[in-house]
Motif scaffolding. Sequence first.
Motif, PDB file in Angstrom:
ATOM      1  N   SER A 142       0.914  -1.243  -0.031  1.00 51.04           N
ATOM      2  CA  SER A 142       0.236  -0.177   0.051  1.00 51.04           C
ATOM      3  C   SER A 142       0.838   1.275  -0.060  1.00 51.04           C
TER       4      SER A 142
ATOM      5  N   ASN B  91      -6.819   3.128  -5.551  1.00 49.86           N
ATOM      6  CA  ASN B  91      -7.581   2.178  -5.396  1.00 49.86           C
ATOM      7  C   ASN B  91      -6.656   1.027  -4.979  1.00 49.86           C
TER       8      ASN B  91
ATOM      9  N   MET C 263      -5.818   0.811  -1.576  1.00 50.94           N
ATOM     10  CA  MET C 263      -7.003   0.274  -0.984  1.00 50.94           C
ATOM     11  C   MET C 263      -7.104  -1.150  -0.760  1.00 50.94           C
ATOM     12  N   TYR C 264      -6.878  -1.633  -1.973  1.00 53.53           N
ATOM     13  CA  TYR C 264      -7.052  -3.153  -2.309  1.00 53.53           C
ATOM     14  C   TYR C 264      -6.001  -3.892  -1.748  1.00 53.53           C
TER      15      TYR C 264
ATOM     16  N   CYS D 240      -6.822  -3.865   2.262  1.00 52.13           N
ATOM     17  CA  CYS D 240      -7.771  -5.125   2.534  1.00 52.13           C
ATOM     18  C   CYS D 240      -7.271  -6.256   2.387  1.00 52.13           C
TER      19      CYS D 240
ATOM     20  N   ARG E 208     -14.796  -6.232  -0.104  1.00 53.15           N
ATOM     21  CA  ARG E 208     -14.154  -4.769  -0.090  1.00 53.15           C
ATOM     22  C   ARG E 208     -13.098  -4.634  -1.076  1.00 53.15           C
ATOM     23  N   SER E 209     -12.133  -5.948  -0.749  1.00 56.31           N
ATOM     24  CA  SER E 209     -10.785  -5.890  -1.699  1.00 56.31           C
ATOM     25  C   SER E 209     -11.217  -6.076  -3.141  1.00 56.31           C
TER      26      SER E 209
ATOM     27  N   ARG F 153     -13.722  -5.213  -4.681  1.00 54.68           N
ATOM     28  CA  ARG F 153     -14.395  -3.607  -5.311  1.00 54.68           C
ATOM     29  C   ARG F 153     -13.315  -2.946  -5.526  1.00 54.68           C
ATOM     30  N   TYR F 154     -12.500  -2.709  -4.849  1.00 51.13           N
ATOM     31  CA  TYR F 154     -11.173  -1.844  -5.054  1.00 51.13           C
ATOM     32  C   TYR F 154     -10.391  -2.077  -6.307  1.00 51.13           C
ATOM     33  N   TYR F 155     -10.232  -3.610  -6.112  1.00 47.62           N
ATOM     34  CA  TYR F 155      -9.627  -4.164  -7.482  1.00 47.62           C
ATOM     35  C   TYR F 155     -10.287  -3.849  -8.663  1.00 47.62           C
TER      36      TYR F 155
END
Length: 250
Positions: free
Chosen positions: A64, A92, A95-96, A99, A122-123, A125-127
Amino acid sequence: MEPWVRFSAQSQARERLLRAAQYGCALAGAALQRNGASAEVVARVRQLEAHLSLGRKLLRLGGSADALEAAKRAIHLSDAVLRFCLTLSHLNRAMYLACDNVLWAGKAGLAPAVDQEKWSQRSFRYYLFALIVNLSRDAYEIRALMEREAGGQRAKGAEAGRQQQQRRRAEAGLQQLGLRLQLELRLLLRVLRGNPPLLLDVLKNACDLFIPLDKLGLYRSSPAFVGLCGLASSVLSILTILHPWLKLKP
């Protein structure tokens, strides 16, 4: 031998190798199950896939911070569209990966109370959003190169262009549209053939796109297809590490 030594010394390269092996196991497991292999053999392949996934998560610890640094660098790009797309993509990705670190802590037993399903969704979705932004950046690059290529062709053959325009006016509307689409397709193929880094980036992002779509339930694919897409994108990523000139810049 020297490129391979340089490749194996990078943590990102090792992570890409594990990723290729992970999705290769997913593809092999699906093929074995379809061909009637014993449940024990399929279970062992899937267990190996899970271990490879956990190993990848370990290698991505701290990723990150790298993604945030990349976002800081992207803010200073002169092109507004590239600045927006790359900054958003790196954010993003940060964030991925964050997570993903939480998921690793849960699977490693360091944080047993972690809701792995929630953090996994959640991971992904960011991906997914990062991939959509990456493909938007690819489309922008392709459009700009096509306009440049078309402009060069018009400059070289203005007279031929005027004659073509006269012929087009004499043609029917649908026939004219078909001809225009054919010319656009030829121009697109010429641009991609002349820019291998852009072509590889488009293929890699397109393959990766099916993974979060399947995990999020937005577009269901077979396990074999997801494994094939993951394996293909991993091999393309390894190529860009072995041959840095194939990596799309900036």
